[in-house]
Motif scaffolding. Sequence first.
Motif, PDB file in Angstrom:
ATOM      1  N   GLU A  53      53.670  29.643  57.312  1.00 31.11           N
ATOM      2  CA  GLU A  53      53.630  28.322  56.696  1.00 31.11           C
ATOM      3  C   GLU A  53      52.198  27.916  56.372  1.00 31.11           C
ATOM      4  O   GLU A  53      51.944  27.317  55.319  1.00 31.11           O
ATOM      5  N   LYS A  54      51.257  28.258  57.250  1.00 31.89           N
ATOM      6  CA  LYS A  54      49.845  27.960  57.008  1.00 31.89           C
ATOM      7  C   LYS A  54      49.329  28.753  55.813  1.00 31.89           C
ATOM      8  O   LYS A  54      48.594  28.231  54.972  1.00 31.89           O
ATOM      9  N   ARG A  55      49.707  30.042  55.720  1.00 38.15           N
ATOM     10  CA  ARG A  55      49.286  30.858  54.566  1.00 38.15           C
ATOM     11  C   ARG A  55      49.794  30.232  53.267  1.00 38.15           C
ATOM     12  O   ARG A  55      49.072  30.159  52.272  1.00 38.15           O
ATOM     13  N   LEU A  56      51.040  29.819  53.255  1.00 44.01           N
ATOM     14  CA  LEU A  56      51.621  29.246  52.041  1.00 44.01           C
ATOM     15  C   LEU A  56      51.010  27.890  51.716  1.00 44.01           C
ATOM     16  O   LEU A  56      50.847  27.536  50.544  1.00 44.01           O
ATOM     17  N   ALA A  57      50.661  27.120  52.756  1.00 39.69           N
ATOM     18  CA  ALA A  57      49.998  25.831  52.541  1.00 39.69           C
ATOM     19  C   ALA A  57      48.620  26.036  51.916  1.00 39.69           C
ATOM     20  O   ALA A  57      48.186  25.236  51.071  1.00 39.69           O
TER      21      ALA A  57
ATOM     22  N   GLN B 266      41.492  30.370  54.295  1.00 38.46           N
ATOM     23  CA  GLN B 266      41.200  29.314  53.331  1.00 38.46           C
ATOM     24  C   GLN B 266      39.842  29.499  52.664  1.00 38.46           C
ATOM     25  O   GLN B 266      39.595  28.928  51.608  1.00 38.46           O
ATOM     26  N   THR B 267      38.966  30.311  53.278  1.00 39.77           N
ATOM     27  CA  THR B 267      37.628  30.510  52.727  1.00 39.77           C
ATOM     28  C   THR B 267      37.631  31.525  51.603  1.00 39.77           C
ATOM     29  O   THR B 267      37.134  31.276  50.498  1.00 39.77           O
ATOM     30  N   SER B 268      38.246  32.677  51.844  1.00 39.92           N
ATOM     31  CA  SER B 268      38.221  33.731  50.828  1.00 39.92           C
ATOM     32  C   SER B 268      39.292  33.541  49.763  1.00 39.92           C
ATOM     33  O   SER B 268      39.102  33.867  48.604  1.00 39.92           O
ATOM     34  N   LEU B 269      40.451  33.034  50.180  1.00 36.28           N
ATOM     35  CA  LEU B 269      41.585  32.817  49.271  1.00 36.28           C
ATOM     36  C   LEU B 269      41.951  34.084  48.503  1.00 36.28           C
ATOM     37  O   LEU B 269      42.379  34.027  47.355  1.00 36.28           O
ATOM     38  N   GLN B 270      41.782  35.232  49.150  1.00 31.32           N
ATOM     39  CA  GLN B 270      42.135  36.495  48.531  1.00 31.32           C
ATOM     40  C   GLN B 270      43.642  36.712  48.649  1.00 31.32           C
ATOM     41  O   GLN B 270      44.174  36.930  49.736  1.00 31.32           O
ATOM     42  N   HIS B 271      44.332  36.622  47.523  1.00 34.59           N
ATOM     43  CA  HIS B 271      45.783  36.821  47.561  1.00 34.59           C
ATOM     44  C   HIS B 271      46.264  37.728  46.436  1.00 34.59           C
ATOM     45  O   HIS B 271      47.344  37.544  45.881  1.00 34.59           O
ATOM     46  N   SER B 272      45.448  38.731  46.123  1.00 36.61           N
ATOM     47  CA  SER B 272      45.804  39.652  45.045  1.00 36.61           C
ATOM     48  C   SER B 272      47.036  40.483  45.397  1.00 36.61           C
ATOM     49  O   SER B 272      47.850  40.805  44.520  1.00 36.61           O
ATOM     50  N   THR B 273      47.211  40.840  46.663  1.00 32.04           N
ATOM     51  CA  THR B 273      48.393  41.610  47.064  1.00 32.04           C
ATOM     52  C   THR B 273      49.657  40.804  46.822  1.00 32.04           C
ATOM     53  O   THR B 273      50.662  41.334  46.315  1.00 32.04           O
ATOM     54  N   PHE B 274      49.621  39.537  47.171  1.00 28.10           N
ATOM     55  CA  PHE B 274      50.770  38.649  46.975  1.00 28.10           C
ATOM     56  C   PHE B 274      51.111  38.542  45.486  1.00 28.10           C
ATOM     57  O   PHE B 274      52.281  38.669  45.090  1.00 28.10           O
ATOM     58  N   LEU B 275      50.098  38.344  44.667  1.00 28.12           N
ATOM     59  CA  LEU B 275      50.316  38.251  43.228  1.00 28.12           C
ATOM     60  C   LEU B 275      50.854  39.560  42.672  1.00 28.12           C
ATOM     61  O   LEU B 275      51.762  39.566  41.824  1.00 28.12           O
ATOM     62  N   ASP B 276      50.324  40.661  43.162  1.00 24.74           N
ATOM     63  CA  ASP B 276      50.753  41.972  42.679  1.00 24.74           C
ATOM     64  C   ASP B 276      52.202  42.250  43.055  1.00 24.74           C
ATOM     65  O   ASP B 276      52.980  42.780  42.241  1.00 24.74           O
TER      66      ASP B 276
END
Length: 452
Positions: free
Chosen positions: A404-408, A365-375
């Motif tokens: 579920e926590k990641r998606l939340a 929740q701190t970094s919120l790095q989700h570039s792989t998911f978007l890619d």
Amino acid sequence: MKNWTTSESEKTVEQTPLAKMNSAKEHLYNYHDSYQEEQLIYQHLLHLVQMESPDRMIERFRALFIERANYPEPEILPILDKIIASKTAQEDFKFFLNRCCHILVNRWYMQPQLHQGIMDLISLFDLSPNTSGVNSFRFREIRRLRELVNIFIESDQYLFLRRFSQVVNQTPKLNSRKDNQPLVNLISRYPYLYEHCLISEDSTFEQQETVRHFQAQVQKKFEIDLSQYVTYKVRRVQILRKVSLSEANQILRPINNPTLLSDSDLYSTLKQFIGKSEGNYTYQERAQQIIQYSSKTAKFHDFKDELYDYLITSVDGKYGKRLFNTRLYNYLQDTLPDANDYNVNESLIVRTCSKLLDFLVVNNQTSLQHSTFLDLISNQGSLTTISLLVKVLLICRKVKPHLEKRLAILFNHYETATTNSIDWLVATLEQLNVAMSIHFGHIDLSFFKRFC
């Protein structure tokens, strides 16, 4: 049947261990200094909520916590004053007020006809106290109370409470995405997010049980609605082979699609997770092969190689060869390398799959790095990306709460964005809803296999 398309502030000197201990003791002493008063108000509210209507309880709540005046039992006000005068009220009042709210919410939730009272209760905190005619002494008390209430309004406790009121009072609209509204308005559609979006770390057992009870109800209803809709579509195709469209419309009562997916996208999602999408195997069958492999004498480094081969079959070939496959392989090789020569065990599998989900979705929740998911979604679509996540869950069901926590985390990050601007996330959440129901719910769509 091939398709369904139908149209601080300043720094402070670091405390010594002794100073920290004394500070903790002081906090505990001060907390218990108001503990009895808190319990008195809890018991007071518990007694009243069983006897009085929601409208009457909301009037009381406003008089006590907003106005701090004209309360029917005036002896309660000095009790509240002692709570807000506590040295730890700045930190603790939000938890106290949250509990007071939930005493009412938990009672009203059990009676659907009283659900509107939950929303009305939350709306109270949008009001300001009426200070006309209030003497200066009472004004100071009201101002202190309002300061503490404002802290509550800015807290996670209030955020989770407000979300719960929205979920309970919201009837999901079939055309919600087309309405281009904030993503948070769709939260009622995704029960697998409830525990992470509606339950805070300090939630009481009763609060948690209320959310989980509601979660089970929503999940059950979705599965029933989905099963009925799939049955309807299958029967419709069969009937249309024998009779005209007008006759088919007379025979079958139309049933609405319970998802926000088009008929074509829903069909593709069902086919992906029910049919043989792994060569001659379904996802469930292929996952069982990996589980059996890991139960033998395989070393951890061998398991990671097998896991890599298992996963990349759900990655588009061209996209994978460009960069993703190498990144995935290297990530797995760098995962718990000191354990490479150990025999595979459940702990290693859980830790590996948890790290995989961090890599594929979002780390924290701190970094919120989700570039792989978007890619992944940009290059191969939401369905193929969801398939990758489901495959991880099927070989290690214990990491389902982790996903579920990641998606939340992503949902909370995008909750104010309009659905039109993040249609990729809406599609992902909708398809995962279907996949979760198929693999982890109680829905039986085995009859659909004949049409895959």
